[in-house]
Scaffold this active site. Structure first.
Site, PDB file in Angstrom:
ATOM      1  N   ASP A  15     -32.687  62.408 -18.549  1.00 45.55           N
ATOM      2  CA  ASP A  15     -31.921  63.410 -18.929  1.00 45.55           C
ATOM      3  C   ASP A  15     -32.471  64.698 -19.404  1.00 45.55           C
ATOM      4  O   ASP A  15     -31.953  65.055 -20.335  1.00 45.55           O
ATOM      5  CB  ASP A  15     -30.509  62.987 -19.929  1.00 45.55           C
ATOM      6  N   GLU A 169     -21.466  64.272 -13.001  1.00 41.78           N
ATOM      7  CA  GLU A 169     -22.033  64.462 -14.505  1.00 41.78           C
ATOM      8  C   GLU A 169     -23.162  65.618 -14.544  1.00 41.78           C
ATOM      9  O   GLU A 169     -23.323  66.081 -13.735  1.00 41.78           O
ATOM     10  CB  GLU A 169     -22.268  63.066 -14.982  1.00 41.78           C
TER      11      GLU A 169
END
Length: 516
Positions: A15, A169
């Protein structure tokens, strides 16, 4: 032509989010159940990164409950710079929700959390020309907030949620020219992962999807890098555009296994007709114009510094009484806080495995109880080489099973515990070659497992080297254990205390800049 090799930050660093200030780039990653949280990196060229700290480095910033499940905790931070100040926004899924911290200097100190009443994960920050601060969260929704107080001033407003694939997301908002862009991940963080984008004249919408979404995905390909997604864009000082993103490097036979977790990759971006164009993420790309190689980080930590280096992490917390660098100067002394690595609450200090092939060793002195070196994915999946009670042995925990693999007597005194991890490239047998000899993991297990690697354990003492065991590495993989993290290798104590003189991590195949 000068090239660079991917991943640019190996091992469990998922991420990624990046920002640039002048010629300096700063990058953060998810940390999940580990403390300290949110590793922070610096680079001058987007290729060579050095960890300079952890954003959440004190208990007042990061509360992770003792019973926190593995792969919970801190999800998907975003780092941004605005009006002379750095901001990191993230979500603690275990306690409190979404919050941001800020600092004038990225090396810290970072502020205490400012909590934001905005449900969701993967939060993002972006500023409009009038100073308005916008926050996007997975879902996908956007809201105007006050970053000083965390108050939601407008929204949350529904926004573009991708092309219809599962799990939209990792939204990131960008103001580029006259357009606002909303980039997100969809398709799930596995092999269906991808990056899609839309644009609007305002962060309130309406949003126009890119005609060629997804702009990046490796789904359905045989490329060595898989699960590409959860990306962030950055413009380098020379005007070129780049994307940092997560990906995996699966190995072994079907279904293949990745053991290092999701790693940070870098790929170039071109703009065509107002949309970003991103090619496949390769293991090697032409390098950015800026090139600032860094000296290699020391392979060995002798624990002579007044504090632990930022690479060292512990599950959930690191109580002050559980470790010391001053109790025995020049050594890391650990005291047991739990009697088993199979449950939360134990004393463990480790670092991420960052290379498929590596050798890890630790010198153990003054053991009064049980201590060792563990290759850890979570409490239910770890391999340990352990000394205690006058013996050294290997323990394997795989799901509900726990077994002591080997045990040998050793004399009192210092002992060096060694873990060798090597990949196994021998493919499974085929109809045309059924008698190919087994090697590596296949030889170690007695079956043609074709797993990702072999994890070998040994101990070195005054009487020489004891070869203890070789274990199949697939049981310490995401495909077996599930979850969002990768392997962490570290020192532990589960009874009494132990002093570690040094810890040595050496890649089996070091990455080197190529060309120029």
């Amino acid at each position: 032509m000068r090239t660079y090799e991917n991943p640019v930050i190996g091992g469990f660093h998922p991420d990624p989010s990046v920002c640039r200030v002048g010629e300096d780039h700063y990058l953060v990653c998810s940390s999940f159940e580990y403390f300290p949280g949110v590793p922070l990196f610096h680079s001058r060229d987007l290729v060579h990164w050095r960890q300079i700290g952890n954003v959440l480095d004190r208990p007042g910033q990061l509360e992770l409950p003792d019973d926190l499940p593995a792969s919970a905790g801190i999800y998907a931070p975003t780092i941004r710079h605005h009006d002379g100040r750095f901001y990191v926004i993230t979500t603690n899924v275990a306690a409190g929700g979404t919050f941001l911290v800020s600092a004038e200097d990225p090396r810290g100190p970072w502020s205490d959390p400012v909590w934001i009443d905005l449900p969701g994960i993967d939060p993002d920050l972006a500023w409009d020309d009038d100073g308005s601060c916008w926050c996007a969260v997975a879902g996908v929704r956007v809201a105007r907030i006050d970053p000083a107080t965390g108050k939601v001033l407008e929204g949350p407003l529904p926004a573009w949620s991708g092309t219809g694939l599962q799990h939209p997301e990792a939204p990131h908002l960008y103001r580029i020219g006259a357009w606002w862009y909303l980039m997100l991940a969809e398709g799930g963080t596995g092999h269906g992962h991808g990056v899609s984008i839309a644009r609007a004249r305002s962060p309130r919408g309406p949003w126009e999807p890119a005609p060629d979404n997804p702009v990046l995905s490796h789904r359905g390909t045989d490329l060595p890098v898989q699960c590409t997604g959860h990306a962030d864009l950055v413009r380098a000082a020379d005007g070129t555009w780049w994307m940092v993103l997560l990906g995996t490097r699966p190995r072994g036979w079907f279904p293949e296994f990745h053991v290092l977790g999701r790693e940070t990759f870098l790929t170039p971006v071109e703009w065509v007709d107002g949309w970003p164009r991103v090619g496949p993420v390769r293991e090697r790309h032409p390098a950015p114009a800026a090139w600032h190689p860094l000296p290699p980080e020391p392979a060995r930590d002798d624990f002579d510094a007044p504090s632990l280096a930022p690479v060292w992490i512990s599950p959930r917390s690191r109580p002050e009484g559980s470790w010391s660098l001053s109790e025995h100067p020049g050594r890391l002394t650990l005291h047991a806080t739990g009697d088993s690595l199979d449950r939360p609450g134990h004393t463990f200090v480790g670092r991420r495995q960052q290379h498929p092939d590596c050798r890890v060793a630790a010198r153990v002195e003054a053991v009064s109880g049980r201590a060792g070196l563990s290759v850890r994915l979570d409490e239910a999946h770890h391999y340990d080489v352990e000394i205690g009670g006058g013996v050294v042995g290997v323990v394997a925990r795989i799901g509900p099973l726990r077994q002591r693999i080997a045990e040998y007597p050793v004399p009192p005194g210092p002992l060096t515990l060694v873990v060798d991890i090597r990949t196994d490239d021998v493919p499974p047998p085929t109809a045309t070659d059924p008698d190919r000899p087994a090697t590596g993991a296949q030889a170690a297990t007695g079956v043609r497992a074709a797993g990702p690697d072999v994890i070998a354990f040994s101990a070195e003492g005054p009487e020489g080297t004891l070869t203890l065991a070789e274990l199949d590495g697939r049981y310490l993989s995401t495909q077996v254990a599930a979850g969002f993290t990768g392997r962490v290798i570290g020192m532990y104590v589960t009874e009494g205390s132990a002093a570690f003189d040094w810890f040595d991590y050496r890649p089996g195949h070091p990455r080197r800049p190529v060309g120029g």
